[in-house]
Design an enzyme around this catalytic site. Sequence first.
Site, PDB file in Angstrom:
ATOM      1  N   ASP A 122      33.315  71.361  74.598  1.00 51.53           N
ATOM      2  CA  ASP A 122      32.224  71.464  73.638  1.00 51.53           C
ATOM      3  C   ASP A 122      31.259  72.529  74.183  1.00 51.53           C
ATOM      4  O   ASP A 122      31.238  72.787  75.386  1.00 51.53           O
ATOM      5  CB  ASP A 122      31.521  70.109  73.518  1.00 51.53           C
ATOM      6  CG  ASP A 122      30.273  70.181  72.673  1.00 51.53           C
ATOM      7  OD1 ASP A 122      30.346  70.739  71.566  1.00 51.53           O
ATOM      8  OD2 ASP A 122      29.227  69.692  73.125  1.00 51.53           O
ATOM      9  N   ASP A 141      29.602  65.911  75.355  1.00 49.33           N
ATOM     10  CA  ASP A 141      28.447  65.084  75.700  1.00 49.33           C
ATOM     11  C   ASP A 141      27.787  64.402  74.512  1.00 49.33           C
ATOM     12  O   ASP A 141      26.923  63.553  74.691  1.00 49.33           O
ATOM     13  CB  ASP A 141      27.384  65.946  76.407  1.00 49.33           C
ATOM     14  CG  ASP A 141      26.662  66.864  75.423  1.00 49.33           C
ATOM     15  OD1 ASP A 141      27.342  67.445  74.559  1.00 49.33           O
ATOM     16  OD2 ASP A 141      25.433  66.991  75.520  1.00 49.33           O
ATOM     17  N   ASP A 198      31.250  64.377  69.719  1.00 48.43           N
ATOM     18  CA  ASP A 198      32.420  64.596  70.575  1.00 48.43           C
ATOM     19  C   ASP A 198      33.245  63.322  70.773  1.00 48.43           C
ATOM     20  O   ASP A 198      34.354  63.380  71.300  1.00 48.43           O
ATOM     21  CB  ASP A 198      31.984  65.114  71.959  1.00 48.43           C
ATOM     22  CG  ASP A 198      31.267  66.445  71.877  1.00 48.43           C
ATOM     23  OD1 ASP A 198      31.715  67.298  71.081  1.00 48.43           O
ATOM     24  OD2 ASP A 198      30.268  66.633  72.585  1.00 48.43           O
TER      25      ASP A 198
END
Length: 648
Positions: A249, A443, A447
């Site tokens: 990410d 995080d 996600d």
Amino acid sequence: DAAMVNTYLMDLYFESAAMILTLITLGKYLEARSKGKTSEAIEKLVDLAPKTAVVERDGEEITIDASEVMAGDIVIVRTGQSVPVDGEIIEGNGSLDESAITGESVPVDKQTGDKVIGATINRSGYFKLRAEKVGEDTALSQIIRLVEEAGASKAPIAKLADKVSGVFVPVVIAIAVIAAAVWLIMGEGFSFALGIGISVLVISCPCALGLATPTAIMVGTGKGAENGILIKSAESLEIAHEVQTVVLDKTGTITEGRPEVTDVISDDENLLKSAAFSVERLSEHPLAQAIVRYTQDSPRMETVDFEQIAGQGISAVADGKKVFAGNAKMMHEHNIDISYYSKRGEALANEGKTVLYFSMDGRLIGLIAVADIVKPTSRQAIAEFEHMGIDVVMLTGDNRRTAEAIRKQLGISRVIAEVLPEDKERELRRISESGKKTAMIGDGINDAPALARADVGIAIGAGTDIAIESADIVLMRSDLLDAVAAIQLSRSVIRNIKQNLFWAFIYNIIGIPIAAGVFYHWLGFRLSPMLGAAAMSLSSVFVVSNALRLKLFRPRYHAACDIDVSNKHKKQQLSEEEKIMKKTMKIEGMSCGHCSARVESALNAIENVSAVVDLENKTANITLTENVDNAVLKKAVTEAGYEVVSIS
């Protein structure tokens, strides 16, 4: 019959039973001592928790057991004391040593409003915190629970060892019976044959086989906890060593997760900062907060008539002058000419930065660029993944231009931008279906589906609870290098397990034929049950001792090593590059800010050139991404109406 007495005296010694039991007990004791060391990490974690806490109740400070602290209590922490619970600072400040929890070696400064973790140590300062998580809910308690569960869980390779042991035991019993029978058939006495059978059984006891995996898993998970890497299960620890593709990410993982000011461009920087601070402090927007943090030391203007214009920016009257702060569209709609800085603005936008123009009384006074900056270690972590043969893919919901700028900056081979949470999960599934083992590092809440879909989900420690809950491995620090360390730890643990299994098997392969008396006729040597018991015990100790070598594990960052090794060469190379890539131009004829801006604009219009003019010293400091001929630089300044004295 002296001969018969001598035979029984030498072959049927009854102390064999006592010696076998003694040697096995000694081996078990050494094994237990070694295994005890594998759980030292948990014991150290338990010892970190402070036993007492100072709380404020009814206006008085009282000392109570840490276990009696309740959520909502006001806890007081002085210099040198440990934080008893997780909470938020409501008064004061401190410098906290978080090394035992996160692995962060440098104390972290905490202010009012910051979160603090239980069992961290206040090295300096005084503060009060409001208890939020107490007892079993604290971060320390969860770490201990995760380490214990991971140590107790079985990896797939351990289940394989169990299956092998299930076949191995009856096979060994059969070998012992057959060996005894064969020696009886060959004419040896019953006592000789019985000794052979017992030796085979004793030396082939599969203790080492059973210890090979769990001891390595226990040491590995404990070592991970020491380095701020929490591994939830032995299975995830094993799978991590097979990872072929890492999916990252962007926001909060590769980048800091919050915008920061990166560039300020103006002829009058003090005026720009003062105006920016005065109007942006009234806005709730994250970009405004970044500018306020950067300009908070600037003088404040009296501001009225604040207005937020959706999709454009904000406006206000500061010290009686109309100020607009926003994008190019806002400036165009209010007939403010931005051509003076437009080229610089476009260049910054192409780097993935958000450019905000500022005007006062209808005149452009400058621009401020804001971006979610890349974490200091992200570039090295991505290089480490590549060095380990792992493909890196970045998934982000950001626009393509920003994603492409980050890709170029970090050297990522593949980027997928403008994706929704379900798109991230779909991309993980597609990579998995192609036959590659995947790890997802993220995080945020968005996600969580991807973390659950990946073969190994890795949550950055600063992430949300739901992301951490969906992950297999949790990094206490928001540092991508810890993800590299987690995969290296997995590889070390699996290598250690394979070594243990190899030695456990090879030991039996060598030991059983000797115990069965295969070499007796050639060498005249056979293994007595006592020696078999000693050898069996030592094999277990050897396996556990080998597992304890994992305590010496240290992450190896090859990119860093390469820099260190060639430091001298790099410095020399750097100095040569600096002569080419940086130039100073002496210019005559500049008398005001308008002049310096014209020169700066003329130089920056040249490709691969970035120039900053120093009006006071009559110089232009030029940075080149590629070498540009001096004649080209001189021509640009001359055409702007100024004289170039020298270029060095």
